[in-house]
Design an enzyme around this catalytic site. Structure first.
Site, PDB file in Angstrom:
ATOM      1  N   GLY A   1      17.378  10.949 -21.274  1.00 20.75           N
ATOM      2  CA  GLY A   1      15.933  10.907 -21.432  1.00 20.75           C
ATOM      3  C   GLY A   1      15.572  10.291 -22.761  1.00 20.75           C
ATOM      4  O   GLY A   1      16.373  10.338 -23.709  1.00 20.75           O
TER       5      GLY A   1
ATOM      6  N   GLN B   1      10.596   8.168 -30.027  1.00 20.21           N
ATOM      7  CA  GLN B   1      11.979   8.093 -30.503  1.00 20.21           C
ATOM      8  C   GLN B   1      12.393   6.667 -30.864  1.00 20.21           C
ATOM      9  O   GLN B   1      13.365   6.470 -31.592  1.00 20.21           O
ATOM     10  CB  GLN B   1      12.941   8.631 -29.441  1.00 20.21           C
ATOM     11  CG  GLN B   1      12.894  10.127 -29.294  1.00 20.21           C
ATOM     12  CD  GLN B   1      13.923  10.604 -28.304  1.00 20.21           C
ATOM     13  OE1 GLN B   1      13.701  10.594 -27.107  1.00 20.21           O
ATOM     14  NE2 GLN B   1      15.092  10.997 -28.796  1.00 20.21           N
TER      15      GLN B   1
ATOM     16  N   CYS C   1      20.178  15.614 -28.606  1.00 13.50           N
ATOM     17  CA  CYS C   1      19.055  14.686 -28.672  1.00 13.50           C
ATOM     18  C   CYS C   1      19.509  13.432 -29.410  1.00 13.50           C
ATOM     19  O   CYS C   1      20.190  13.526 -30.432  1.00 13.50           O
ATOM     20  CB  CYS C   1      17.893  15.340 -29.417  1.00 13.50           C
ATOM     21  SG  CYS C   1      16.464  14.265 -29.598  1.00 13.50           S
ATOM     22  N   LEU C   2      19.132  12.267 -28.888  1.00 16.63           N
ATOM     23  CA  LEU C   2      19.529  11.008 -29.521  1.00 16.63           C
ATOM     24  C   LEU C   2      18.952  10.889 -30.931  1.00 16.63           C
ATOM     25  O   LEU C   2      19.476  10.153 -31.759  1.00 16.63           O
ATOM     26  CB  LEU C   2      19.071   9.817 -28.661  1.00 16.63           C
ATOM     27  CG  LEU C   2      19.695   9.768 -27.256  1.00 16.63           C
ATOM     28  CD1 LEU C   2      19.072   8.644 -26.443  1.00 16.63           C
ATOM     29  CD2 LEU C   2      21.199   9.614 -27.331  1.00 16.63           C
TER      30      LEU C   2
ATOM     31  N   HIS D   1      11.918  18.810 -22.718  1.00 11.77           N
ATOM     32  CA  HIS D   1      12.438  18.249 -23.973  1.00 11.77           C
ATOM     33  C   HIS D   1      11.701  16.951 -24.324  1.00 11.77           C
ATOM     34  O   HIS D   1      11.264  16.768 -25.464  1.00 11.77           O
ATOM     35  CB  HIS D   1      13.947  18.011 -23.799  1.00 11.77           C
ATOM     36  CG  HIS D   1      14.649  17.373 -24.967  1.00 11.77           C
ATOM     37  ND1 HIS D   1      15.683  17.986 -25.639  1.00 11.77           N
ATOM     38  CD2 HIS D   1      14.477  16.170 -25.563  1.00 11.77           C
ATOM     39  CE1 HIS D   1      16.099  17.184 -26.618  1.00 11.77           C
ATOM     40  NE2 HIS D   1      15.394  16.071 -26.590  1.00 11.77           N
ATOM     41  N   GLU D   2      11.538  16.066 -23.331  1.00 11.77           N
ATOM     42  CA  GLU D   2      10.915  14.758 -23.612  1.00 11.77           C
ATOM     43  C   GLU D   2       9.414  14.896 -23.881  1.00 11.77           C
ATOM     44  O   GLU D   2       8.870  14.221 -24.756  1.00 11.77           O
ATOM     45  CB  GLU D   2      11.166  13.776 -22.452  1.00 11.77           C
ATOM     46  CG  GLU D   2      12.630  13.476 -22.170  1.00 11.77           C
ATOM     47  CD  GLU D   2      13.440  13.087 -23.392  1.00 11.77           C
ATOM     48  OE1 GLU D   2      12.879  12.485 -24.330  1.00 11.77           O
ATOM     49  OE2 GLU D   2      14.651  13.412 -23.421  1.00 11.77           O
TER      50      GLU D   2
ATOM     51  N   HIS E   1       8.800  15.988 -27.308  1.00  8.97           N
ATOM     52  CA  HIS E   1       8.864  14.877 -28.273  1.00  8.97           C
ATOM     53  C   HIS E   1       7.471  14.300 -28.510  1.00  8.97           C
ATOM     54  O   HIS E   1       7.095  13.995 -29.645  1.00  8.97           O
ATOM     55  CB  HIS E   1       9.765  13.751 -27.752  1.00  8.97           C
ATOM     56  CG  HIS E   1      11.204  13.881 -28.143  1.00  8.97           C
ATOM     57  ND1 HIS E   1      11.623  13.929 -29.446  1.00  8.97           N
ATOM     58  CD2 HIS E   1      12.331  13.955 -27.392  1.00  8.97           C
ATOM     59  CE1 HIS E   1      12.949  14.035 -29.473  1.00  8.97           C
ATOM     60  NE2 HIS E   1      13.403  14.054 -28.240  1.00  8.97           N
TER      61      HIS E   1
HETATM   62 ZN   LIG Z   1      15.323  14.288 -27.678  1.00  7.50          ZN
END
Ligand SMILES: [Zn+2]
Length: 170
Positions: free
Chosen positions: A46, A51, A93-94, A135-136, A139
């Site tokens: 995701g 991000q 998480c990236l 989660h997304e 963000h």
């Molecule tokens: Zn994330």
């Protein structure tokens, strides 16, 4: 298509609320394709637009198992309209590299938003998809999964990041 740079904590773009998408123009379509490519390249399941440094309400995700064909989804201006149950899954998480922790979230959610063509859609997610959607969308509200773990764990993680940043400066 292009692979974009992923912003890492404590980049301020990750900590701010993203603005709604207004125009579904060509540049947005390109951004979506680039985000999908960036997500696969990372690899991740995701990615939210802030991000990659664009503070707009847009997420892409794909929870398809690795041995199956890719099936990317897009949700523009997403919101969780229903949530129930409870589950704890390990998250990463990236934007929060090299860190994983259990996070308690709803086990079933319905997210509403727009698809690529601007049509209203609802996505019902259970299990891993429920966690990814929460989660997304978090963000887009400037919330990271480390904001949903214990204060002690979060403090330890932040200390680690500070140490690493200091080392890079030296
Ligand atoms: Zn994330």
């Amino acid at each position: 298509m292009a692979v974009l740079d992923i912003c890492k904590y404590p980049d301020p773009v990750l900590l701010k609320k993203a603005k709604p998408v207004k125009n579904l123009d060509d540049s947005l379509q390109k951004l979506i394709q680039d985000m999908i490519e960036t997500m696969y390249q990372a690899p991740g399941i995701g990615l939210a637009a802030n991000q990659i440094g664009k503070p707009v309400r847009l997420i892409v995700f794909d929870v398809t198992p690795k041995d199956q064909d890719r099936n990317p989804s897009v949700l523009i201006n997403p919101e969780i309209i229903e949530a129930e149950g409870e589950q704890t899954l390990e998250e990463g998480c990236l934007s929060v590299p090299e860190y994983y922790s259990d996070v308690k979230r709803s086990s079933k959610v319905i997210a509403r938003g727009l698809d690529l063509e601007g049509r209203p859609v609802e996505i019902c997610g259970e299990g891993i998809l429920a966690t990814v959607l929460q989660h997304e969308i978090d963000h887009l509200d400037g919330i990271l999964f480390i904001d949903r773990i214990s204060a002690l764990k979060r403090a330890l993680y932040k200390k680690r990041v500070q140490k690493k940043l200091k080392k890079q400066e030296e």
